[in-house]
Design a protein around this motif. Sequence first.
Motif, PDB file in Angstrom:
ATOM      1  N   LYS A  70       0.827  -1.206   0.000  1.00 28.08           N
ATOM      2  CA  LYS A  70       0.000   0.000   0.000  1.00 28.08           C
ATOM      3  C   LYS A  70       0.869   1.267   0.000  1.00 28.08           C
ATOM      4  CE  LYS A  70      -3.570   2.205   2.824  1.00 28.08           C
ATOM      5  NZ  LYS A  70      -4.364   2.090   4.067  1.00 28.08           N
ATOM      6  N   ARG A  71       1.913   1.262   0.820  1.00 28.24           N
ATOM      7  CA  ARG A  71       2.793   2.435   0.890  1.00 28.24           C
ATOM      8  C   ARG A  71       3.548   2.655  -0.425  1.00 28.24           C
ATOM      9  NH1 ARG A  71       5.396   1.808   6.985  1.00 28.24           N
ATOM     10  NH2 ARG A  71       3.470   2.284   8.140  1.00 28.24           N
ATOM     11  N   PHE A  78      -3.341  11.714   3.714  1.00 30.48           N
ATOM     12  CA  PHE A  78      -2.858  10.400   4.132  1.00 30.48           C
ATOM     13  C   PHE A  78      -2.605  10.359   5.638  1.00 30.48           C
ATOM     14  CE2 PHE A  78      -0.841   6.402   3.874  1.00 30.48           C
ATOM     15  CZ  PHE A  78       0.314   6.446   4.642  1.00 30.48           C
ATOM     16  N   LEU A 128      -1.879  15.576  -0.561  1.00 26.13           N
ATOM     17  CA  LEU A 128      -1.998  14.127  -0.399  1.00 26.13           C
ATOM     18  C   LEU A 128      -1.359  13.644   0.900  1.00 26.13           C
ATOM     19  CD1 LEU A 128      -1.353  12.884  -4.037  1.00 26.13           C
ATOM     20  CD2 LEU A 128      -3.462  12.670  -2.732  1.00 26.13           C
ATOM     21  N   THR A 180       2.525   1.841  -3.426  1.00 30.07           N
ATOM     22  CA  THR A 180       1.563   2.378  -4.397  1.00 30.07           C
ATOM     23  C   THR A 180       1.324   3.866  -4.162  1.00 30.07           C
ATOM     24  OG1 THR A 180       0.489   0.228  -4.514  1.00 30.07           O
ATOM     25  CG2 THR A 180      -0.782   2.104  -5.309  1.00 30.07           C
ATOM     26  N   GLN A 181       1.156   4.207  -2.897  1.00 28.63           N
ATOM     27  CA  GLN A 181       0.912   5.604  -2.569  1.00 28.63           C
ATOM     28  C   GLN A 181       2.119   6.489  -2.956  1.00 28.63           C
ATOM     29  OE1 GLN A 181      -0.002   5.182   1.574  1.00 28.63           O
ATOM     30  NE2 GLN A 181      -2.219   5.007   1.228  1.00 28.63           N
TER      31      GLN A 181
END
Length: 644
Positions: A393-394, A416, A412, A396-397
């Motif tokens: 997930k990290r 986040f 963002l 991708t972010q």
Amino acid sequence: MKTILKIAVFLFCIVHSTKTYSQNKATDSLKRVIRVTKIDTAKVNIYNHLAFEFKESAIDSSFYYAKKAEGLAQKIQYKDGLAAAAINQGNVNIILGNYSPAKKAFTKAQLIYQKLIDEGSGNKSYKNGLARSYASLGVIFSQESNYYAALENYEKALKIYQEIDQKNSVSKVCNNIGVVYKSQGNKDKALEYFKKALKIQAQTGEQTVPVTLTNIGVIYFEQNKSAAAFQYYKKAEAHFKTVHNVRGYALLNNYLGDYYKKQKDSSKAANYYNHALEMYESLQNKFGASLALYNLGQLYAEQKKYDQAMAYASKSLAYAKEIGVLDQTFHSEKLISDLYSELNQAVQSLEHYKNYIVARDSITNEENNKKFVQVEMDYQYKKREALLVEQAKRQTQFTIFTVLGAILLIGLIFLFYNRQQVKRRLTLQKEVAEYEQKALHLQMNPHFVFNCLGSISSFIVQNGTDSALKYLSKFSKLMRLTLEYSKGSLIPIDKEIESLQNYLELEQLRFHNKFDFSIQSSEKVEFNMGIPPLLIQPFVENAILHGLVPKESKGKIEVVFDIHNGQLVCTITDNGIGLSKSKQMKENSMQAHKSMALEITKKRLEIMEATISKSAQIEIKELTTNNEINGTQVKLLLPIQYIS
């Protein structure tokens, strides 16, 4: 008579030779084909086919060809062939009774087939392979008495088989589900699934008909309907003579031996047990052979033919030790100890009795260790899985932030950060509730154990060593169930019923059958519904100690599980002295013991309500007839929860 017997043996040899010849012809043909085949994937498929052909008649050959298929498939990265080889290896290990490597093989096949399906392949054979993996794992879990896991895997297999319209496989899974319900003692449910399987088999003309007929016969036999059982056994026997299923036929012969033993026909019982032994020996199935030998030992022991009984029991023990089956070792050691006792050989009897005790304790310890190890493995697996998900997930972010550029970066990051804070806060709140729930549960466990130990102490004083050993054995079984689910927030309802059954049997022993009891579960209650552990037991305990024990006449407790208005309703009813009189007796008593069970249970229900936002209540009332108190009823209204 001898002439008829010779003819029968001759005809059997012809039939057996014909089957063997047919199989040999098929395997010889495959061997010729593989010598000229140049395509590696085709070779893998033929190796797997040979492994399948040999699995009933030549276990070593079956395993050899499965390993050949695995090696070549691994070399050329042929996933379908690799999964099929794993299934063949798993089947061989099941037949040999080696469940641990069998489980690994089927899990490997399951992962490969699932990956092939997830990659977007619509190949029907992949789904069939996945279903076979689930069904085979169900077989192993069933053999290991892990019935919840067995049912879970069978249900997954059944769903896939129905989806791809595999009627033969649907019938087999229904049959296996019936076996699990039979093992749980739910004979009506077992009979329902066996008859479902038989109906499909009759339509499709499957060769598994005799297996299902055998299972139906077993249910009737256990229900003491011997005539109906024998009728199904004989139908199964006739079918087995037309199909090639040595393992199933061997099992039927064991059951027929049990039938004739019950009918006091020792000659026929011994004949069928010996047939079963011969078949298991031909399959190199030492697990089944050990059971058949044990049955023969018991049979001859009952006839006081102690030397013959000793020979069979000793061989049964040797097989059990060789394959490491503690349960059979436990029974065989006990039988040998009893035989030496009858032969007035006290030293040998004591030696085997000690071995019997060691085996019994090993079974208990092994089961407990397995459960603790499994819980720890599940925790570590989930922890690693969560870590991998979080890392992905990290990553991708981070990629998204880079692409969007400097303008969106600050926004963002802020979004986040806020999201993570909210998520962390909610997670912490949930964890606090869970830890508080576990803390209360840990208070319940000592409370429950202290009461049980007090009961055992009292029972030893009142009844002596032999009865105390019986009491301790039941207590040990009850504690195993308690330990098995002590770390979870929910347990299956059937396990809660099993625990209550054991507990009430203990209290019946302790109070010399001062009360009767019954535990019922409505058809609306599903097998995968859950209930917090040790929630019902304190109320049952109060009903016994404060309602029924002070009563002069014999009492009764009824526990009923039902679904009503979208809630799981558990009702505990006794015909004891009632709340008012019990309270008055407590006030007049000089004992200082303070029961915490009701207070703790109420707190647990409050936390449950807060955690899942659903109502959980307790209703307690006295029962009266013509203005006279004749008992107490406790009703727990719980939210319906499922064990995932």
